[in-house]
Motif scaffolding. Structure first.
Motif, PDB file in Angstrom:
ATOM      1  N   ALA A   1       0.851  -1.199   0.000  1.00  0.00           N
ATOM      2  CA  ALA A   1       0.000   0.000   0.000  1.00  0.00           C
ATOM      3  C   ALA A   1       0.876   1.235   0.000  1.00  0.00           C
ATOM      4  CB  ALA A   1      -0.910  -0.006   1.207  1.00  0.00           C
ATOM      5  N   GLU A   2       0.282   2.318  -0.469  1.00  0.00           N
ATOM      6  CA  GLU A   2       0.950   3.609  -0.460  1.00  0.00           C
ATOM      7  C   GLU A   2       0.401   4.441   0.695  1.00  0.00           C
ATOM      8  OE1 GLU A   2       0.162   5.199  -4.308  1.00  0.00           O
ATOM      9  OE2 GLU A   2       1.852   4.139  -5.258  1.00  0.00           O
ATOM     10  N   CYS A   3       1.258   5.359   1.203  1.00  0.00           N
ATOM     11  CA  CYS A   3       0.843   6.186   2.354  1.00  0.00           C
ATOM     12  C   CYS A   3       1.207   7.632   2.095  1.00  0.00           C
ATOM     13  CB  CYS A   3       1.497   5.677   3.639  1.00  0.00           C
ATOM     14  SG  CYS A   3       1.004   6.632   5.104  1.00  0.00           S
ATOM     15  N   ARG A   4       0.278   8.510   2.391  1.00  0.00           N
ATOM     16  CA  ARG A   4       0.565   9.943   2.359  1.00  0.00           C
ATOM     17  C   ARG A   4       0.003  10.547   3.646  1.00  0.00           C
ATOM     18  NH1 ARG A   4      -4.118   9.441  -0.620  1.00  0.00           N
ATOM     19  NH2 ARG A   4      -5.758  10.984  -0.167  1.00  0.00           N
ATOM     20  N   VAL A   5       0.573  11.667   4.009  1.00  0.00           N
ATOM     21  CA  VAL A   5       0.180  12.302   5.286  1.00  0.00           C
ATOM     22  C   VAL A   5      -0.619  13.551   4.991  1.00  0.00           C
ATOM     23  CG1 VAL A   5       0.966  13.287   7.463  1.00  0.00           C
ATOM     24  CG2 VAL A   5       2.250  11.418   6.394  1.00  0.00           C
ATOM     25  N   GLU A   6      -1.745  13.621   5.593  1.00  0.00           N
ATOM     26  CA  GLU A   6      -2.583  14.822   5.500  1.00  0.00           C
ATOM     27  C   GLU A   6      -2.966  15.242   6.915  1.00  0.00           C
ATOM     28  OE1 GLU A   6      -5.929  14.251   2.993  1.00  0.00           O
ATOM     29  OE2 GLU A   6      -4.747  13.808   1.192  1.00  0.00           O
ATOM     30  N   ASN A   7      -2.603  16.489   7.220  1.00  0.00           N
ATOM     31  CA  ASN A   7      -2.933  17.045   8.552  1.00  0.00           C
ATOM     32  C   ASN A   7      -2.450  16.116   9.670  1.00  0.00           C
ATOM     33  OD1 ASN A   7      -3.934  18.962  10.328  1.00  0.00           O
ATOM     34  ND2 ASN A   7      -5.987  18.048  10.398  1.00  0.00           N
ATOM     35  N   HIS A   8      -1.169  15.650   9.515  1.00  0.00           N
ATOM     36  CA  HIS A   8      -0.478  14.820  10.528  1.00  0.00           C
ATOM     37  C   HIS A   8      -1.020  13.398  10.617  1.00  0.00           C
ATOM     38  CE1 HIS A   8       1.147  18.662  11.911  1.00  0.00           C
ATOM     39  NE2 HIS A   8      -0.099  19.119  12.076  1.00  0.00           N
ATOM     40  N   LYS A   9      -1.963  13.007   9.722  1.00  0.00           N
ATOM     41  CA  LYS A   9      -2.540  11.683   9.804  1.00  0.00           C
ATOM     42  C   LYS A   9      -2.157  10.883   8.563  1.00  0.00           C
ATOM     43  CE  LYS A   9      -6.519  13.072  12.585  1.00  0.00           C
ATOM     44  NZ  LYS A   9      -7.989  13.122  12.671  1.00  0.00           N
ATOM     45  N   PRO A  10      -1.873   9.569   8.715  1.00  0.00           N
ATOM     46  CA  PRO A  10      -1.519   8.739   7.560  1.00  0.00           C
ATOM     47  C   PRO A  10      -2.780   8.373   6.766  1.00  0.00           C
ATOM     48  CG  PRO A  10      -1.514   7.418   9.547  1.00  0.00           C
ATOM     49  CD  PRO A  10      -1.802   8.824   9.982  1.00  0.00           C
ATOM     50  N   ILE A  11      -2.661   8.496   5.434  1.00  0.00           N
ATOM     51  CA  ILE A  11      -3.751   8.087   4.538  1.00  0.00           C
ATOM     52  C   ILE A  11      -3.209   6.953   3.666  1.00  0.00           C
ATOM     53  CG2 ILE A  11      -5.396   8.816   2.783  1.00  0.00           C
ATOM     54  CD1 ILE A  11      -5.772  10.217   5.460  1.00  0.00           C
ATOM     55  N   CYS A  12      -3.810   5.763   3.790  1.00  0.00           N
ATOM     56  CA  CYS A  12      -3.345   4.586   3.055  1.00  0.00           C
ATOM     57  C   CYS A  12      -4.225   4.365   1.804  1.00  0.00           C
ATOM     58  CB  CYS A  12      -3.399   3.347   3.938  1.00  0.00           C
ATOM     59  SG  CYS A  12      -2.372   3.478   5.434  1.00  0.00           S
ATOM     60  N   SER A  13      -3.546   3.962   0.686  1.00  0.00           N
ATOM     61  CA  SER A  13      -4.292   3.656  -0.549  1.00  0.00           C
ATOM     62  C   SER A  13      -3.505   2.636  -1.371  1.00  0.00           C
ATOM     63  CB  SER A  13      -4.530   4.924  -1.372  1.00  0.00           C
ATOM     64  OG  SER A  13      -3.280   5.517  -1.746  1.00  0.00           O
ATOM     65  N   CYS A  14      -4.253   1.874  -2.233  1.00  0.00           N
ATOM     66  CA  CYS A  14      -3.569   0.911  -3.087  1.00  0.00           C
ATOM     67  C   CYS A  14      -3.069   1.612  -4.347  1.00  0.00           C
ATOM     68  CB  CYS A  14      -4.530  -0.207  -3.487  1.00  0.00           C
ATOM     69  SG  CYS A  14      -4.915  -1.302  -2.101  1.00  0.00           S
ATOM     70  N   PRO A  15      -1.926   1.227  -4.844  1.00  0.00           N
ATOM     71  CA  PRO A  15      -1.397   1.850  -6.066  1.00  0.00           C
ATOM     72  C   PRO A  15      -2.351   1.554  -7.261  1.00  0.00           C
ATOM     73  CG  PRO A  15       0.274   0.549  -4.945  1.00  0.00           C
ATOM     74  CD  PRO A  15      -1.017   0.220  -4.295  1.00  0.00           C
ATOM     75  N   LYS A  16      -2.207   2.337  -8.279  1.00  0.00           N
ATOM     76  CA  LYS A  16      -3.012   2.195  -9.471  1.00  0.00           C
ATOM     77  C   LYS A  16      -2.799   0.789 -10.051  1.00  0.00           C
ATOM     78  CE  LYS A  16      -4.084   4.482 -13.855  1.00  0.00           C
ATOM     79  NZ  LYS A  16      -3.730   5.626 -14.765  1.00  0.00           N
ATOM     80  N   GLY A  17      -3.885   0.127 -10.373  1.00  0.00           N
ATOM     81  CA  GLY A  17      -3.816  -1.229 -10.899  1.00  0.00           C
ATOM     82  C   GLY A  17      -3.841  -2.273  -9.808  1.00  0.00           C
ATOM     83  N   PHE A  18      -3.874  -1.843  -8.520  1.00  0.00           N
ATOM     84  CA  PHE A  18      -3.936  -2.780  -7.395  1.00  0.00           C
ATOM     85  C   PHE A  18      -5.257  -2.590  -6.671  1.00  0.00           C
ATOM     86  CE2 PHE A  18       0.483  -2.895  -8.270  1.00  0.00           C
ATOM     87  CZ  PHE A  18       0.987  -4.055  -7.734  1.00  0.00           C
ATOM     88  N   THR A  19      -5.676  -3.613  -6.039  1.00  0.00           N
ATOM     89  CA  THR A  19      -6.876  -3.509  -5.241  1.00  0.00           C
ATOM     90  C   THR A  19      -6.635  -4.229  -3.920  1.00  0.00           C
ATOM     91  OG1 THR A  19      -9.282  -3.868  -5.191  1.00  0.00           O
ATOM     92  CG2 THR A  19      -7.936  -5.651  -6.107  1.00  0.00           C
ATOM     93  N   GLY A  20      -7.446  -3.917  -2.928  1.00  0.00           N
ATOM     94  CA  GLY A  20      -7.270  -4.544  -1.639  1.00  0.00           C
ATOM     95  C   GLY A  20      -7.778  -3.648  -0.527  1.00  0.00           C
TER      96      GLY A  20
END
Length: 449
Positions: A430-449
């Motif tokens: 999974a990919e992670c980005r931080v918004e307002n000090h909180k981690p946001i997790c998402s699957c990369p393009k072409g991946f699901t889960g």
């Protein structure tokens, strides 16, 4: 997130700008660094024991910020050194003489008994380079403290004895003539011839040709009468105790054939009199001063403690016109003989304590800064900041953050530290980005889960 107090960003001593072990205080918004003992406060300070001599016990002086013994190198060869109120006093030991600041030498045999160290009615002799005290003939007791006689007058003996050379003896011994009978009355020998016996008419002293109590001796067939003490031997003699002063005990003098006390009328008003070797010595009693031959007066309150009668590490105070001795703070014991400290160096304390102001105390007390932790090793406080805290443990420990807002937008406050909240937050791939000090997790393009 953990909660805590916010740090004071206006404190000029935070973080500590001073050197190791230096103290920092704020003055006019600026830091002021100083050493408690010695060193350069901008680089490093060193711990000592004292700043001035009065910080040390009475038998030590302050030298280079440490309490040291002032005796080494002070006195001469063979002298002994005792420190009183921080001052080294040099004296020659017993059996020695000389200048204690130069050299002490052993007394010669002729000096050991001059003056005599023995008590009254005793004699001093030298043996094996020691002064040996012994009682004079007919005296007994402790020759150092003073020997005493079995008797000094007949009244100290039984009625059937008399005092002769300080011993109670039978007065009939050698008192009567050949074949005479003797009986004792009131300490005196009474001689008489046995009933029916003939007296020796060739004895010029028989019948007694002398006065009462006189002694008669034959000389050229004629009686010679004498008094042992005083009187007229032709009429009557009177018994005394002495002819010369040396016939009396050490605390008496011979006056009109009697051993008398020489003190009455000798000393001034309020003085005390002690007789040593027949000589009266006048002194003012304790708590008094003046000329003992004129008069002694009671010491004033300001004089009772000057000089102090108390021992070392004690203080003298006046109460009810008495000098009262008490131990100084942090000292205990007998204030008259001398008070002692619980400790003088760290080695006298447990490993977890240090010697401070002569008491064994916890070295962590006031040793570390705010929020710091302290442990003791070899009498010394070791300061450290708790896990995940920053700062100088001797001044102040602080958290890097207490809320998320104190961190950058892409970080979060976790265990008081600003860290990447993505670490361990998302699943595998999974990919992670931080918004307002909180981690946001998402699957990369072409991946699901």
């Amino acid at each position: 997130m953990s909660l805590g107090s916010e740090r004071d960003n206006t404190d000029p001593c935070f973080p500590n700008p001073c050197g190791a072990h230096a103290k920092c205080r704020a003055s006019g918004g600026h830091p002021v660094c100083s050493c408690i003992y010695y060193g350069n406060p901008e680089t490093s300070c060193f711990k000592g024991e004292c700043v001035e001599t009065h910080d040390c016990s009475d038998d030590r002086v302050c030298k280079d910020f440490y309490c040291t013994d002032p005796c080494p190198g002070t006195c001469g060869r063979g002298a002994q050194c005792i420190v009183r109120r921080h001052v080294p006093v040099c004296t020659c030991p017993a059996g020695h003489t000389g200048d204690p600041f130069e050299q002490c030498r052993r007394l010669g045999p002729e000096e050991l008994c001059d003056p005599s160290p023995c008590g009254r009615n005793s004699k001093c002799e030298v043996a094996l380079h020691l002064a040996i005290c012994s009682c004079l003939p007919h005296f007994f007791g402790n020759p150092v403290q003073g020997c005493r006689a079995e008797c000094e007058t007949d009244s100290a003996c039984a009625q059937t004895q008399e005092c002769r050379l300080y011993k109670c003896v039978n007065p009939c011994t050698d008192a009567c003539g050949e074949k005479a009978e003797c009986r004792v009355e009131h300490h005196r020998a009474i001689c008489s011839c046995p009933k029916g016996s003939e007296r020796d008419n060739t004895d010029p002293c028989f019948p007694d040709a002398c006065g009462a109590h006189a002694k008669c001796r034959a000389s050229g067939g004629h009686p010679v009468c004498t008094c042992i003490y005083y009187g007229n031997p032709e009429t009557s003699c009177f018994k005394g105790e002495c002819v010369e002063t040396h016939d009396c005990s050490d605390d008496r003098v011979c006056n009109d054939f009697y051993c008398t006390d020489p003190c009455p009328g000798t000393c001034g008003t309020g003085a005390q009199c002690i007789v040593r070797r027949h000589v009266p010595a006048c002194t003012c009693p304790a708590g008094h001063t003046g000329d003992p031959f004129e008069g002694c007066r009671r010491l004033g309150p300001e004089e009772l403690c000057d000089p102090s009668p108390c021992g070392r590490n004690s203080k003298c105070e006046v109460a009810f016109h008495l000098a009262i001795c008490s131990c100084l703070p942090h000292f205990f014991g007998n204030p008259v003989q001398g008070c002692r400290a619980e400790c003088e160096t760290d080695s006298a304390c447990a490993q977890t304590q240090e010697c401070r102001l002569h008491k064994c105390v916890n070295p962590c007390t006031d040793a570390c800064g705010e929020k710091a932790e302290c442990r003791v090793e070899h009498h010394r406080a070791i300061c450290s900041c708790p896990k995940d805290f920053l700062g100088d443990p001797r001044i102040r420990c602080y958290a890097e953050c207490t809320v998320h807002e104190e961190c950058a937008y892409h970080q979060a406050c976790i265990n008081f530290r600003c860290t990447d909240p993505c670490v361990g937050a998302c699943g595998m791939n999974a990919e992670c980005r931080v918004e307002n000090h909180k981690p946001i997790c998402s699957c990369p393009k072409g991946f699901t889960g």
